[in-house]
Design a protein around this motif. Structure first.
Motif, PDB file in Angstrom:
ATOM      1  N   PHE A 161       0.849  -1.181   0.000  1.00  0.00           N
ATOM      2  CA  PHE A 161       0.000   0.000   0.000  1.00  0.00           C
ATOM      3  C   PHE A 161       0.889   1.236   0.000  1.00  0.00           C
ATOM      4  CE2 PHE A 161      -2.075  -3.478   2.109  1.00  0.00           C
ATOM      5  CZ  PHE A 161      -3.357  -3.483   1.580  1.00  0.00           C
ATOM      6  N   ASP A 198      -0.260   8.383  -2.399  1.00  0.00           N
ATOM      7  CA  ASP A 198      -0.292   8.665  -3.839  1.00  0.00           C
ATOM      8  C   ASP A 198       0.680   9.754  -4.282  1.00  0.00           C
ATOM      9  OD1 ASP A 198      -1.643  10.781  -2.598  1.00  0.00           O
ATOM     10  OD2 ASP A 198      -3.071  11.018  -4.238  1.00  0.00           O
ATOM     11  N   ASP A 221      -3.384   4.854  -2.055  1.00  0.00           N
ATOM     12  CA  ASP A 221      -4.401   5.412  -1.160  1.00  0.00           C
ATOM     13  C   ASP A 221      -3.951   6.795  -0.688  1.00  0.00           C
ATOM     14  OD1 ASP A 221      -6.261   5.990   0.848  1.00  0.00           O
ATOM     15  OD2 ASP A 221      -6.377   3.905   1.521  1.00  0.00           O
ATOM     16  N   ARG A 270      -5.176   8.636   1.426  1.00  0.00           N
ATOM     17  CA  ARG A 270      -5.339   8.822   2.868  1.00  0.00           C
ATOM     18  C   ARG A 270      -4.040   8.546   3.627  1.00  0.00           C
ATOM     19  NH1 ARG A 270     -10.444   4.996   3.724  1.00  0.00           N
ATOM     20  NH2 ARG A 270      -9.015   3.717   2.467  1.00  0.00           N
ATOM     21  N   ALA A 293      -7.822   4.531   6.571  1.00  0.00           N
ATOM     22  CA  ALA A 293      -7.036   3.717   5.639  1.00  0.00           C
ATOM     23  C   ALA A 293      -6.543   2.451   6.325  1.00  0.00           C
ATOM     24  CB  ALA A 293      -5.865   4.523   5.098  1.00  0.00           C
TER      25      ALA A 293
END
Length: 213
Positions: A56, A59, A81, A83, A136
């Motif tokens: 993960f 961005d 993500d 977040r 998240a």
């Protein structure tokens, strides 16, 4: 057993330019790119070859570039993500750090800290910042995957760790779990008690000297 490896992106252009990061979309420097490769190799050494791995990433370009190095070694595609971004510093982002320092209003030693106004237009409160990272993390931890890698930012590491140990957001006003740029924080949950441990915080042993940013 669940293992989380939380990476803080290495040296980025805003570090060397002396400007505020936050949501300012800076890139890794050449030193940072080399450090990202070192991070990926260190993770590859820690995680069993046959383990399923999820990746993960925030961005922003500096985290995505770091995640790309990890993705290449593990053969996985990062889940992006926003977040997981750093705290937003509003109108200060991309400006000289001294510009922010002159205007910044620190939180009080006693009193309201989570919704404290730092005196910078458009900046997130710690409460808003924590709530999006906690959200998240809630989704990430719904997965049954036992090895997960999260690429985020030095400031947001605090929110990730606070969420991991289930610290209530309203109690996080004094929390600070900081790691240097390019660090790996290792978190573990056992299968018996389901206790959540901070195995290591902000480890940079994988970096050569001068790559910490």
């Amino acid at each position: 057993m669940r293992m989380l490896y939380v990476v803080t992106h290495p040296e980025a252009t805003h570090h060397v330019e002396g400007v505020v990061g936050g949501w300012h979309d800076s890139e890794l420097t050449p030193v940072g790119v080399r450090a990202a490769a070192s991070i990926a190799r260190a993770l590859r050494e820690q995680i069993p070859d046959d383990a399923e791995v999820e990746l993960f990433s925030s961005d922003l370009r500096r985290t995505l570039r770091t995640a790309d190095e990890v993705a290449e070694l593990f053969g996985v595609k990062p889940v992006v993500d926003r977040r997981l971004r750093e705290k937003s510093y509003g109108e200060a982002e991309g400006r000289p750090q001294e510009w922010l320092d002159r205007r910044f209003v620190p939180p009080p030693a006693v009193g309201e800290r989570m919704d404290h106004d730092e005196g910078v237009r458009g900046a997130e409160t710690k409460s808003a910042w924590a709530r999006r990272v906690y959200a998240a993390m809630g989704e990430i931890l719904r997965s049954d995957c036992e090895h997960q890698i999260i690429v985020t930012h030095g400031g947001s590491l605090t929110c990730v760790v606070a969420s991991w140990i289930k610290m209530p957001i309203e109690a996080a006003g004094y929390a600070s779990f900081r790691g240097p740029s390019g660090s790996i924080t290792t978190l573990r949950e056992d299968d018996f008690f389901h206790n959540r441990q901070v195995v290591s915080l902000g480890d940079t042993r994988h970096l050569d000297s001068g790559e910490t940013g």
